[in-house]
Design an enzyme around this catalytic site. Structure first.
Site, PDB file in Angstrom:
ATOM      1  N   ASP A 172       0.792  -1.229   0.000  1.00  0.00           N
ATOM      2  CA  ASP A 172       0.000   0.000   0.000  1.00  0.00           C
ATOM      3  C   ASP A 172       0.829   1.286   0.000  1.00  0.00           C
ATOM      4  O   ASP A 172       0.278   2.372  -0.050  1.00  0.00           O
ATOM      5  CB  ASP A 172      -0.996   0.009   1.163  1.00  0.00           C
ATOM      6  N   TYR A 267      10.790   4.347   0.615  1.00  0.00           N
ATOM      7  CA  TYR A 267      11.676   3.352   1.233  1.00  0.00           C
ATOM      8  C   TYR A 267      13.108   3.428   0.709  1.00  0.00           C
ATOM      9  O   TYR A 267      14.020   2.869   1.328  1.00  0.00           O
ATOM     10  CB  TYR A 267      11.112   1.938   1.030  1.00  0.00           C
TER      11      TYR A 267
HETATM   12  N1  LIG Z   1       2.003  -4.613   2.224  1.00  0.00           N
HETATM   13  C1  LIG Z   1       1.697  -3.492   2.858  1.00  0.00           C
HETATM   14  O1  LIG Z   1       1.715  -2.478   2.271  1.00  0.00           O
HETATM   15  C2  LIG Z   1       1.387  -3.517   4.331  1.00  0.00           C
HETATM   16  C3  LIG Z   1       0.832  -2.402   4.979  1.00  0.00           C
HETATM   17  C4  LIG Z   1       0.618  -2.458   6.347  1.00  0.00           C
HETATM   18  C5  LIG Z   1       0.940  -3.611   7.047  1.00  0.00           C
HETATM   19  N2  LIG Z   1       1.485  -4.659   6.377  1.00  0.00           N
HETATM   20  C6  LIG Z   1       1.822  -5.923   7.038  1.00  0.00           C
HETATM   21  O2  LIG Z   1       0.659  -6.475   7.662  1.00  0.00           O
HETATM   22  C7  LIG Z   1       1.083  -7.354   8.681  1.00  0.00           C
HETATM   23  C8  LIG Z   1       0.366  -7.086   9.982  1.00  0.00           C
HETATM   24  O3  LIG Z   1       0.845  -5.911  10.570  1.00  0.00           O
HETATM   25  P1  LIG Z   1       0.480  -5.460  12.034  1.00  0.00           P
HETATM   26  O4  LIG Z   1       1.341  -4.308  12.328  1.00  0.00           O
HETATM   27  O5  LIG Z   1      -0.973  -5.278  12.167  1.00  0.00           O
HETATM   28  O6  LIG Z   1       0.953  -6.723  12.888  1.00  0.00           O
HETATM   29  P2  LIG Z   1       0.305  -7.434  14.167  1.00  0.00           P
HETATM   30  O7  LIG Z   1       1.427  -8.102  14.878  1.00  0.00           O
HETATM   31  O8  LIG Z   1      -0.576  -6.484  14.890  1.00  0.00           O
HETATM   32  O9  LIG Z   1      -0.637  -8.563  13.546  1.00  0.00           O
HETATM   33  C9  LIG Z   1      -0.180  -9.695  12.920  1.00  0.00           C
HETATM   34  C10 LIG Z   1      -0.974 -10.896  13.377  1.00  0.00           C
HETATM   35  O10 LIG Z   1      -0.464 -12.038  12.660  1.00  0.00           O
HETATM   36  C11 LIG Z   1      -0.540 -13.147  13.529  1.00  0.00           C
HETATM   37  N3  LIG Z   1       0.323 -14.217  13.046  1.00  0.00           N
HETATM   38  C12 LIG Z   1       1.665 -14.302  13.116  1.00  0.00           C
HETATM   39  N4  LIG Z   1       2.098 -15.430  12.543  1.00  0.00           N
HETATM   40  C13 LIG Z   1       1.003 -16.085  12.090  1.00  0.00           C
HETATM   41  C14 LIG Z   1       0.801 -17.317  11.410  1.00  0.00           C
HETATM   42  N5  LIG Z   1       1.841 -18.081  11.061  1.00  0.00           N
HETATM   43  N6  LIG Z   1      -0.454 -17.681  11.101  1.00  0.00           N
HETATM   44  C15 LIG Z   1      -1.503 -16.902  11.451  1.00  0.00           C
HETATM   45  N7  LIG Z   1      -1.376 -15.728  12.087  1.00  0.00           N
HETATM   46  C16 LIG Z   1      -0.137 -15.312  12.400  1.00  0.00           C
HETATM   47  C17 LIG Z   1      -0.127 -12.583  14.878  1.00  0.00           C
HETATM   48  O11 LIG Z   1      -0.517 -13.421  15.929  1.00  0.00           O
HETATM   49  C18 LIG Z   1      -0.822 -11.229  14.864  1.00  0.00           C
HETATM   50  O12 LIG Z   1      -2.079 -11.293  15.483  1.00  0.00           O
HETATM   51  C19 LIG Z   1       2.599  -7.197   8.758  1.00  0.00           C
HETATM   52  O13 LIG Z   1       3.203  -8.200   7.957  1.00  0.00           O
HETATM   53  C20 LIG Z   1       2.832  -5.854   8.147  1.00  0.00           C
HETATM   54  O14 LIG Z   1       4.153  -5.715   7.715  1.00  0.00           O
HETATM   55  C21 LIG Z   1       1.695  -4.625   5.048  1.00  0.00           C
HETATM   56  O1  LIG Z   2       5.696   1.370  10.765  1.00  0.00           O
HETATM   57  P1  LIG Z   2       4.288   1.016  10.504  1.00  0.00           P
HETATM   58  O2  LIG Z   2       3.930  -0.362  11.030  1.00  0.00           O
HETATM   59  O3  LIG Z   2       3.308   2.068  10.888  1.00  0.00           O
HETATM   60  O4  LIG Z   2       4.137   0.962   8.913  1.00  0.00           O
HETATM   61  C1  LIG Z   2       4.859   0.100   8.129  1.00  0.00           C
HETATM   62  C2  LIG Z   2       4.098  -0.086   6.841  1.00  0.00           C
HETATM   63  O5  LIG Z   2       4.238   1.098   6.079  1.00  0.00           O
HETATM   64  C3  LIG Z   2       3.627   1.097   4.798  1.00  0.00           C
HETATM   65  O6  LIG Z   2       2.238   0.973   4.904  1.00  0.00           O
HETATM   66  C4  LIG Z   2       1.501   2.096   5.384  1.00  0.00           C
HETATM   67  C5  LIG Z   2       0.801   2.769   4.281  1.00  0.00           C
HETATM   68  O7  LIG Z   2       1.709   3.220   3.348  1.00  0.00           O
HETATM   69  C6  LIG Z   2      -0.049   3.880   4.839  1.00  0.00           C
HETATM   70  O8  LIG Z   2      -0.660   4.576   3.847  1.00  0.00           O
HETATM   71  C7  LIG Z   2      -1.067   3.388   5.813  1.00  0.00           C
HETATM   72  O9  LIG Z   2      -2.042   2.546   5.261  1.00  0.00           O
HETATM   73  O10 LIG Z   2      -0.398   2.751   6.803  1.00  0.00           O
HETATM   74  C8  LIG Z   2       0.446   1.674   6.378  1.00  0.00           C
HETATM   75  C9  LIG Z   2       1.035   1.205   7.647  1.00  0.00           C
HETATM   76  O11 LIG Z   2       1.504   2.286   8.408  1.00  0.00           O
HETATM   77  C10 LIG Z   2       4.190  -0.050   3.987  1.00  0.00           C
HETATM   78  O12 LIG Z   2       3.621  -0.137   2.717  1.00  0.00           O
HETATM   79  C11 LIG Z   2       3.989  -1.350   4.718  1.00  0.00           C
HETATM   80  O13 LIG Z   2       4.511  -2.402   3.953  1.00  0.00           O
HETATM   81  C12 LIG Z   2       4.626  -1.281   6.077  1.00  0.00           C
HETATM   82  O14 LIG Z   2       4.298  -2.447   6.816  1.00  0.00           O
HETATM   83 MN   LIG Z   3       4.455  -2.171   1.840  1.00  0.00          MN
END
Ligand SMILES: NC(=O)c1ccc[n+]([C@@H]2O[C@H](COP(=O)([O-])OP(=O)(O)OC[C@H]3O[C@@H](n4cnc5c(N)ncnc54)[C@H](O)[C@@H]3O)[C@@H](O)[C@H]2O)c1
Ligand SMILES: O=P(O)(O)OC[C@H]1O[C@H](O[C@H]2[C@H](O)[C@@H](O)[C@@H](O)O[C@@H]2CO)[C@H](O)[C@@H](O)[C@@H]1O
Ligand SMILES: [Mn+2]
Length: 444
Positions: A172, A267
Site C-alpha cells: 500500500d 523506502y
Molecule cells: N504490504 C503493505 O503495504 C502492508 C501495509 C501495512 C501492514 N502490512 C503488514 O501487515 C502485517 C500485519 O501488521 P500489524 O502491524 O498489524 O501486525 P500485528 O502483529 O498487529 O498482527 C499480525 C498478526 O499475525 C498473527 N500471526 C503471526 N504469525 C502467524 C501465522 N503463522 N499464522 C496466522 N497468524 C499469524 C499474529 O498473531 C498477529 O495477530 C505485517 O506483515 C505488516 O508488515 C503490510
Molecule cells: O511502521 P508502521 O507499522 O506504521 O508501517 C509500516 C508499513 O508502512 C507502509 O504501509 C503504510 C501505508 O503506506 C499507509 O498509507 C497506511 O495505510 O499505513 C500503512 C502502515 O503504516 C508499507 O507499505 C507497509 O509495507 C509497512 O508495513
Molecule cells: Mn508495503
C-alpha cells in the site's frame, strides 16, 4: 438477479489493521457484498480481543453477515472466496529485535529493509506458505491477496515454491504516495492518474504519470518533490501522523534529488541515505516501540472498551479508507473489472533489461483470470544497478530459507547496500540467529 456474495478470511485476525479493514469491508458492501467473514490467527488470545470487538460491531451494523474466528485451519479456510493475509510472524517483539540488533553494529534497523527485513523474511516465508496451502486444501478456487511483509521476499518465495498458486502480492505504500501526488496536482484521487512504475517492493520509481486526458503530470510533481518531497501533500489516510513518517515524507526530497528524472518510493531512503537513517535513529526506541506504544495500544484499548461496554457505540475505529485498494483488487477478480494495480509479479521481460526471474513491482491489469503485466521497457543504469544488488539479497534470502544455508544468508546480508562489510554482516547474522531460534530452521 441478486449479486453474488463473497466469503472472506482475514489471516492475521489479531492484526492492528484488522478492525480498520473489517469496517472498510462493510462500507463497500454495495460493490463487494459479503456473506461471511472469518478471522484466522495462530495466537488465540490476541485474536480474541480483536474478534470479540469486531463481532459486536458487525452484529450492530451488518447482522446478516456470518462471522467467526478460529485458530483451526479447516474452519478458517473452508468455503471461502478470498483470503486477505496480513500476518506478522514473531509479532512486534521480533520486529523490535529486527530493528535493534543491526543498530548495535551501526547498521540501520528497519522492518522490511536491510538486515531487519531479511530476518523478518526468514520468519514470514513459512507462515505465508502455510496459509496458502490451507487455502488451496480447503477452498481450491479461492484467491489470496497478500500484504504480509516483507512482501518482496515473500513474493520471491511464493514464485519459487508455489508458482501456480492464486496469490496476488501487493503493497500500500505506492497507493499512499500516489494519493499524495494526485493532491500535489489538484486531482481528487490517484485513480485520475495513469502511472508507469518499476522496481522491487519498497524499492521502486515512477517514471510516467499522466492524467486521464494524457497530460504529463511529472513536471508539476517534480517541482513539488524538489521543494518538499512528499511532505505537505495530503492523502486519504489518517494513519501517518507519527513524526517518523513525517520525516520520511520530508526526506523524499533528498532521495528525489539523486535521480530527478523519476519519483522515488520513500523506502529508498534506507538504501541511499543509510548513514543519515542510523544517525537519526534511537537504538533504545525504534519504530516498533512507537507502534507498540501507539497503534497497538490504541487498537487493543478500543477493542477492550467495546467488549466491556457490550456495544461499539461511540467507538473510535474508522474504516481504513486507504485499504479500499483491497476491495478494488477483490472486485477486479470477482467481477473482471480489468482495473490497473501495482503488483509484485515475475518480471519475464516486463522490465526489459532486468533479470527475468525477479519479482518486480509494476502496473498490471487485473481480471477474473488474474493479472496481465504492463511492460515498462528498459530502465536506466542507476536503477538497474541498485535493483540487481537488492534482488540478489532477496533471492539469496529465499535460497537460504529453502536450503537452510548459513552461507547464503551471510551473503544476503553482506550484499545488502545497508551493510558495510562481510564482517559486520556476520556479527549481525549471528545475533539474529540467536534471536530467531524459535522461528528459523537451523542454518548449516
Ligand atoms: N504490504 C503493505 O503495504 C502492508 C501495509 C501495512 C501492514 N502490512 C503488514 O501487515 C502485517 C500485519 O501488521 P500489524 O502491524 O498489524 O501486525 P500485528 O502483529 O498487529 O498482527 C499480525 C498478526 O499475525 C498473527 N500471526 C503471526 N504469525 C502467524 C501465522 N503463522 N499464522 C496466522 N497468524 C499469524 C499474529 O498473531 C498477529 O495477530 C505485517 O506483515 C505488516 O508488515 C503490510
Ligand atoms: O511502521 P508502521 O507499522 O506504521 O508501517 C509500516 C508499513 O508502512 C507502509 O504501509 C503504510 C501505508 O503506506 C499507509 O498509507 C497506511 O495505510 O499505513 C500503512 C502502515 O503504516 C508499507 O507499505 C507497509 O509495507 C509497512 O508495513
Ligand atoms: Mn508495503
Amino acid at each position: 438477479m441478486e449479486k453474488q456474495k463473497y466469503a472472506v478470511t482475514v489471516a492475521g485476525g489479531g492484526s492492528t489493521f484488522t478492525p480498520g479493514i473489517a469496517l472498510m469491508l462493510l462500507e463497500h458492501m454495495d460493490r463487494f457484498p459479503i456473506r461471511k467473514i472469518m478471522f484466522y490467527d495462530n495466537d488465540a488470545e490476541r485474536q480474541e480481543t480483536v474478534a470479540k470487538a469486531c463481532e459486536i460491531y458487525l452484529k450492530e451494523h451488518a447482522p446478516e453477515i456470518e462471522f467467526g474466528y478460529t485458530t483451526d485451519p479447516e474452519t478458517a479456510f473452508t468455503d471461502i472466496d478470498f483470503v486477505l493475509a496480513h500476518i506478522r510472524v514473531g509479532k512486534y517483539a521480533m520486529r523490535e529485535l529486527d530493528e535493534k540488533i543491526p543498530l548495535k553494529y551501526g547498521v540501520l534497523g528497519q522492518e522490511t529493509c536491510g538486515p531487519g527485513g531479511i530476518a523478518y523474511g526468514m520468519r514470514s516465508i513459512g507462515g505465508v506458505i502455510e496459509i496458502l496451502d490451507y487455502m488451496e486444501q480447503y477452498s481450491p478456487d479461492a484467491w489470496m491477496l497478500n500484504y504480509s511483509n516483507p512482501a518482496a521476499i515473500v513474493a520471491e518465495a511464493t514464485r519459487r515454491l508455489r508458482p501456480n498458486s492464486k496469490i496476488l502480492n501487493i503493497c500500500d505504500m505506492p497507493i499512499d504516495l500516489e494519493e499524495k501526488m494526485a493532491n500535489m496536482v489538484g486531482l481528487s484521487s490517484r485513480k485520475e492518474m495513469q502511472v508507469g512504475y518499476y522496481g522491487l517492493n519498497h524499492f521502486g520509481w515512477w517514471h510516467k504519470i499522466y492524467d486521464k486526458n494524457g497530460n504529463d503530470l511529472m513536471p508539476q510533481i517534480k517541482e513539488h518533490m524538489k521543494a518538499n518531497g512528499f511532505a505537505d501533500a495530503l492523502s486519504d489516510t489518517n494513519q501517518h501522523v507519527d513524526e517518523s513518517w513525517v520525516h520520511t515524507f520530508q526526506k523524499a526530497r533528498d532521495v528525489y534529488a539523486v535521480d530527478p528524472d523519476t519519483i522515488p518510493n520513500t523506502y529508498l531512503k534506507y538504501y541511499l541515505f543509510q548513514d543519515y537513517v542510523v544517525e537519526t535513529s534511537n537504538a533504545e526506541y525504534t519504530r516498533a516501540n512507537e507502534v507498540m506504544d501507539g497503534r497497538e495500544k490504541f487498537v487493543f484499548g478500543e477493542c477492550e472498551r467495546i467488549i466491556a461496554n457490550g456495544t461499539s457505540e461511540g467507538c473510535a475505529f474508522e474504516a481504513d479508507a486507504h485499504a479500499t485498494y483491497i476491495v478494488d483488487l477483490a472486485c477486479a477478480i470477482a467481477e473482471n473489472t480489468q482495473e490497473r494495480f501495482l503488483l509484485i509479479v515475475p518480471n519475464e521481460g516486463a522490465v526489459e533489461n532486468f533479470d527475468r526471474t525477479a519479482m518486480v513491482e509494476i502496473p498490471c491489469i487485473v481480471g477474473c483470470n488474474g493479472y496481465e503485466k504492463i511492460c515498462q521497457g528498459a530502465i536506466p543504469q542507476f536503477q538497474k544497478g541498485l535493483m540487481e544488488q537488492q534482488v540478489s539479497v532477496e533471492k539469496l534470502t529465499v535460497e537460504a530459507w529453502i536450503e537452510g544455508s548459513y552461507q547464503k544468508l551471510w551473503q544476503a546480508l553482506t550484499l545488502s547496500k545497508t551493510v558495510p562489510s562481510a564482517r559486520i554482516a556476520k556479527l549481525i547474522l549471528d545475533d539474529l540467529i540467536e534471536a530467531n531460534k524459535d522461528f528459523w530452521t537451523e542454518l548449516k
